[in-house]
Design an enzyme around this catalytic site. Structure first.
Site, PDB file in Angstrom:
ATOM      1  N   ASN A  12       0.843  -1.217  -0.030  1.00 48.62           N
ATOM      2  CA  ASN A  12       0.021  -0.078  -0.080  1.00 48.62           C
ATOM      3  C   ASN A  12       0.881   1.118  -0.028  1.00 48.62           C
ATOM      4  OD1 ASN A  12      -1.848   2.152   0.461  1.00 48.62           O
ATOM      5  ND2 ASN A  12      -2.743   0.992   2.402  1.00 48.62           N
ATOM      6  N   ARG A  95      -2.637  -1.938  -3.440  1.00 47.13           N
ATOM      7  CA  ARG A  95      -3.689  -1.216  -3.318  1.00 47.13           C
ATOM      8  C   ARG A  95      -3.650   0.017  -4.180  1.00 47.13           C
ATOM      9  NH1 ARG A  95      -5.116   3.014   1.068  1.00 47.13           N
ATOM     10  NH2 ARG A  95      -7.292   3.447   0.467  1.00 47.13           N
ATOM     11  N   HIS A 185     -12.982   2.437  -0.155  1.00 44.11           N
ATOM     12  CA  HIS A 185     -12.982   1.675   0.967  1.00 44.11           C
ATOM     13  C   HIS A 185     -13.677   0.236   0.578  1.00 44.11           C
ATOM     14  CE1 HIS A 185     -13.223   5.096   3.976  1.00 44.11           C
ATOM     15  NE2 HIS A 185     -11.876   4.839   3.826  1.00 44.11           N
ATOM     16  N   ARG A 246     -12.343  16.024   6.333  1.00 45.03           N
ATOM     17  CA  ARG A 246     -13.164  16.323   5.044  1.00 45.03           C
ATOM     18  C   ARG A 246     -14.427  16.707   5.328  1.00 45.03           C
ATOM     19  NH1 ARG A 246     -11.430  10.598   2.408  1.00 45.03           N
ATOM     20  NH2 ARG A 246      -9.499  10.387   3.595  1.00 45.03           N
ATOM     21  N   GLU A 394      -8.168  -4.984   5.278  1.00 45.92           N
ATOM     22  CA  GLU A 394      -8.239  -4.647   4.053  1.00 45.92           C
ATOM     23  C   GLU A 394      -6.986  -5.552   3.195  1.00 45.92           C
ATOM     24  OE1 GLU A 394      -9.381  -0.348   3.228  1.00 45.92           O
ATOM     25  OE2 GLU A 394      -8.874  -0.622   5.455  1.00 45.92           O
TER      26      GLU A 394
END
Ligand code: AMP
Length: 406
Positions: A12, A95, A185, A246, A394
């Site tokens: 990742n 990823r 996600h 955010r 993940e």
């Protein structure tokens, strides 16, 4: 080598970081993991775990190639190494955040695939996709014979119907520029929804689940019959609920108005909405929920407001998605906040009795409200809708997808 005999390296890559795990697919055990930080910046460091111990490598890493070389060195290190040579790595799963409409599923890396990734998708995720491509190129240079897969955050959302993913803009502009909802996600939503079905002893096809991935970035997904039918993030991960920094959803006209008032350019405004807003902007204290809860306990009203807004907006998506699916069997909480912040889970579930949710406050606070690493049921035994805490994984999904592809 068969998929299940393989050791898979999951990578990742961020713009200045590279996290990895080496997973043995025979038993899905993590053999080693770690991360390089400050790649291309002074003071770069690799923190690597393997063989039950940790080693810190303080070494200059001017680029991702040097970083991946150091990772391979750590994986074969005398002290913490878990393999004899890099030939034992059967494949690498990378990823990737954004696929646009160019990739619908996990894809084997070829020169053409890499070209599409670089030429078409960078503008969709300018912070993330270039870093991922750099990671792929670095691995290809260091391990040229090892097959590599791109595993996209958005793949799980590829099943959304057009009516769910389109914005109300001119259809020709959607076609010309690919402006639509893609979601994010996906690996996490896929993993926890499948785990929920297993835990409940049902087939995914039998279940209507809302998965709440609540972390520094948060998204909520409607999973109907094992497939994503809607999700809260949009064209980019800026949309949906407000997050750490955010803003989440906001009227586009307010964006233009804010830009004018603050004298910001387009990209400065988007940067502001990504980095200076969310619960950090509302509270004026922090993006971290631990700090917000500490602030709330000390009577800070803006910390309370930020927490209230977060739970309210999450609940709004749960309700909307129950309506979209025409029912609800299960709500799943996962990721940093979902797994560790009991007050958020309680606030989201309170008032959902009309949907058949009977929350178990006591179970919600077992282990101080923090996940114990297993699946925990936090609804009452007779609750029609099951509420579960499921730790996400993940990396395991990326490894599984990579193994399946090969
Ligand atoms: P993630 O992006 O999934 O790593 O989630 C990160 C966020 O989870 C942090 O910013 C915190 O707000 C929250 N978090 C992580 N651990 C805890 C904890 N023990 N208690 C409360 N919140 C936590």
């Amino acid at each position: 080598m068969k998929g299940e005999e393989m050791k898979i390296l999951v990578v990742n890559a961020g713009s200045s970081s590279l996290k990895y795990q080496l997973i043995d697919m025979e038993n899905e055990k993590v053999l080693a993991k770690g991360g390089c930080e400050r790649i291309g910046i002074d003071g770069s460091v690799l923190k690597a775990k393997g063989n039950g111990s940790e080693k810190i490598y303080e070494k200059d890493m001017p680029n991702h190639k040097v970083a991946i070389e150091l990772v391979l060195h750590a994986l074969t290190d005398d002290a913490i190494g878990v393999i004899k040579s890099m030939d034992e790595i059967g494949a690498v799963g990378h990823r990737v955040v954004a696929s646009g409409e160019y990739f619908k599923k996990t894809t084997l890396v070829t020169p053409e695939v890499l070209k599409t990734l670089e030429e078409k998708t960078f503008e969709l995720a300018p912070l993330h996709n270039p870093a991922a491509a750099t990671g792929v190129r670095a691995c290809m240079e260091v391990m040229p014979k090892t097959p590599m897969a791109l595993v996209f955050d958005s793949s799980f959302h590829a099943t959304m119907p057009e009516k769910a993913y389109l914005y109300g803009i001119n259809y020709d502009d959607y076609k010309a520029y690919g402006v639509r909802k893609y979601g994010a996600h996906g690996t996490s939503h896929k993993f926890v929804s499948a785990e929920a079905a297993k835990y409940l002893g049902k087939k995914p096809e039998q279940l209507k689940i809302v998965t709440c991935h609540l972390g520094n970035g948060s998204s909520i997904t409607a999973v109907d019959g094992g497939k994503c039918v809607d999700t809260s993030m949009g064209f980019t991960p800026l949309a949906g609920v407000l997050m750490g920094t955010r803003s989440g959803d906001i009227d586009a006209s307010a964006v233009e108005f804010l830009a004018r008032k603050k004298g910001l350019t387009h990209s400065e405004t988007v940067n502001y909405l990504n980095k200076k807003c969310g619960v950090a902007g509302i509270s004026g204290v922090s993006s971290d929920f631990r700090d917000l809860i500490a602030g709330q306990e000390q009577g800070n009203e803006r910390c309370t407001l930020a927490l209230d807004m977060f739970a309210y907006q999450t609940k709004r998506f749960v309700g909307a998605y129950a309506a979209v699916m025409g029912g609800l069997d299960c709500i799943v909480f996962t990721a940093g906040i979902g797994e560790n912040t009991p007050t958020v889970r309680e606030d989201v579930c309170t008032g959902l009795e009309f949907l058949g949710v009977k929350f178990n406050r006591e179970a919600n606070y077992v282990n101080g409200g923090k996940s114990d690493g297993t699946i925990q049921e936090i609804s009452a035994k007779d609750s029609k809708v099951k509420v579960l805490i499921i730790p996400t994984n993940e990396e395991l999904v990326i490894a599984r997808e990579t193994a399946e592809l090969l």
